[in-house]
Structures are given as structure tokens and as C-alpha cells.
Design a protein around this motif. Structure first.
Motif, PDB file in Angstrom:
ATOM      1  N   PRO A 116       0.783  -1.240   0.000  1.00  0.00           N
ATOM      2  CA  PRO A 116       0.000   0.000   0.000  1.00  0.00           C
ATOM      3  C   PRO A 116       0.816   1.292   0.000  1.00  0.00           C
ATOM      4  CG  PRO A 116      -0.243  -1.179   2.082  1.00  0.00           C
ATOM      5  CD  PRO A 116       0.499  -2.083   1.148  1.00  0.00           C
ATOM      6  N   ILE A 117       2.046   1.247   0.438  1.00  0.00           N
ATOM      7  CA  ILE A 117       2.880   2.449   0.468  1.00  0.00           C
ATOM      8  C   ILE A 117       3.135   3.000  -0.934  1.00  0.00           C
ATOM      9  CG2 ILE A 117       5.086   1.220   0.422  1.00  0.00           C
ATOM     10  CD1 ILE A 117       6.097   3.269   2.496  1.00  0.00           C
ATOM     11  N   TYR A 161       5.110   4.195  -9.739  1.00  0.00           N
ATOM     12  CA  TYR A 161       5.880   3.218 -10.510  1.00  0.00           C
ATOM     13  C   TYR A 161       7.385   3.320 -10.269  1.00  0.00           C
ATOM     14  CZ  TYR A 161       2.222   1.170 -13.450  1.00  0.00           C
ATOM     15  OH  TYR A 161       1.143   0.460 -13.914  1.00  0.00           O
ATOM     16  N   GLU A 162       7.918   4.537 -10.167  1.00  0.00           N
ATOM     17  CA  GLU A 162       9.368   4.684 -10.002  1.00  0.00           C
ATOM     18  C   GLU A 162       9.873   3.940  -8.776  1.00  0.00           C
ATOM     19  OE1 GLU A 162       7.786   8.015 -10.117  1.00  0.00           O
ATOM     20  OE2 GLU A 162       7.971   8.231 -12.278  1.00  0.00           O
ATOM     21  N   LYS A 163       9.129   4.026  -7.688  1.00  0.00           N
ATOM     22  CA  LYS A 163       9.584   3.399  -6.452  1.00  0.00           C
ATOM     23  C   LYS A 163       9.325   1.901  -6.419  1.00  0.00           C
ATOM     24  CE  LYS A 163       9.511   7.650  -3.893  1.00  0.00           C
ATOM     25  NZ  LYS A 163       8.774   8.457  -2.945  1.00  0.00           N
ATOM     26  N   ALA A 192      12.437  -0.339  -6.385  1.00  0.00           N
ATOM     27  CA  ALA A 192      13.087  -0.763  -5.134  1.00  0.00           C
ATOM     28  C   ALA A 192      12.529  -2.110  -4.678  1.00  0.00           C
ATOM     29  CB  ALA A 192      12.891   0.288  -4.048  1.00  0.00           C
ATOM     30  N   LEU A 193      11.232  -2.305  -4.874  1.00  0.00           N
ATOM     31  CA  LEU A 193      10.616  -3.589  -4.547  1.00  0.00           C
ATOM     32  C   LEU A 193      11.194  -4.686  -5.439  1.00  0.00           C
ATOM     33  CD1 LEU A 193       8.446  -5.231  -3.032  1.00  0.00           C
ATOM     34  CD2 LEU A 193       6.834  -4.527  -4.815  1.00  0.00           C
ATOM     35  N   ALA A 194      11.364  -4.407  -6.722  1.00  0.00           N
ATOM     36  CA  ALA A 194      11.946  -5.388  -7.640  1.00  0.00           C
ATOM     37  C   ALA A 194      13.383  -5.726  -7.241  1.00  0.00           C
ATOM     38  CB  ALA A 194      11.898  -4.865  -9.072  1.00  0.00           C
TER      39      ALA A 194
END
Length: 132
Positions: A93-94, A108-110, A113-115
Motif C-alpha cells: 500500500p505504500i 511506478y518509479e519506487k 526498489a521492490l523489484a
């Protein structure tokens, strides 16, 4: 201090309030220096989160296309790909914002970091499987 409804750089504005279109690269940098951050930790369960979000192929509804200036085969195409904001909201959710009209938008840009965190988890699993 100037405000425009929409902005086109190298192209006409879309007439959709708040939309910016550019025909060439948009170069921007975000503050990422550690000196601006605290409470830094690894994103937990990144691989599970990425799997929950997935990636989708889809077609935009005609009403959405019309509201964004119509098909132009460059900015607005009928067939597209991405994620579904509600899927992201459930899993991470963040990375979701609610717009004034109540629709959801994804940062999308952030998501990169998850990827990166998911790749690190996969690498750790691979190393363990290889016995290194």
C-alpha cells in the motif's frame, strides 16, 4: 509561480488537468542520499509482494482514452501493460496514492526498489540451493 492545466513539451498538451507529456526523455532525480533518511531497513517479503502484484496486459476503456485526448499511438494506446492499483494497494500500500477523484495511482518509479529487493531474495535462495 505559474499554473497550467496541462503541459506538452514537443507536443500539444492533452487538455487533461495535471497531465504532462513530453516527446523526448524526462530527466529527473530524487533525493536518495542516506543523509536524508533514517530507520532504513530491507523491504520484507519482497518476492511474495511482487508475485501478489504481478504484471498485466490490458485495454484502456474508451472513456479513459477519450478523457486523455484520444488514441495517438504514442502517449495513449488502446492495448497497454502495467499493474493494477488495487493489486498494489493490497500487497504494497505504500506505493499507492488516492487522487482527488478517488481513483488510485501507482508510484511506478519506487516499485523498482521492490523489484531490487525481490531479486536479492531470489539471489539468496539460489546461493543457498547451490550450497555456496
Amino acid at each position: 509561480n505559474v499554473q497550467f492545466n496541462s503541459l506538452g513539451v514537443g507536443t500539444a498538451g492533452s487538455a487533461t488537468t495535471g497531465e504532462i507529456r513530453a516527446t523526448n526523455n524526462v530527466t529527473a532525480f530524487y533525493s536518495s542520499d542516506i543523509k536524508f533518511k533514517e530507520n532504513v531497513c530491507t523491504i520484507p517479503n519482497a518476492l511474495d509482494t511482487v508475485n501478489a502484484i504481478g504484471g498485466k496486459l490490458f485495454d484502456w476503456k474508451d472513456s479513459y482514452i477519450a478523457d486523455h485526448g484520444g488514441l495517438d499511438s504514442y502517449f495513449v494506446q488502446k492495448h497497454d501493460f502495467g499493474v493494477i492499483a488495487q493489486d498494489v494497494q493490497k500487497a504494497f500500500p505504500i506505493a499507492v496514492r488516492t487522487r482527488e477523484d478517488g481513483s488510485l495511482a501507482v508510484d511506478y518509479e519506487k516499485l523498482s526498489a521492490l523489484a531490487f529487493a525481490a531479486i536479492a531474495e531470489l539471489t539468496a535462495r539460489l546461493v543457498a540451493l547451490e550450497g555456496k
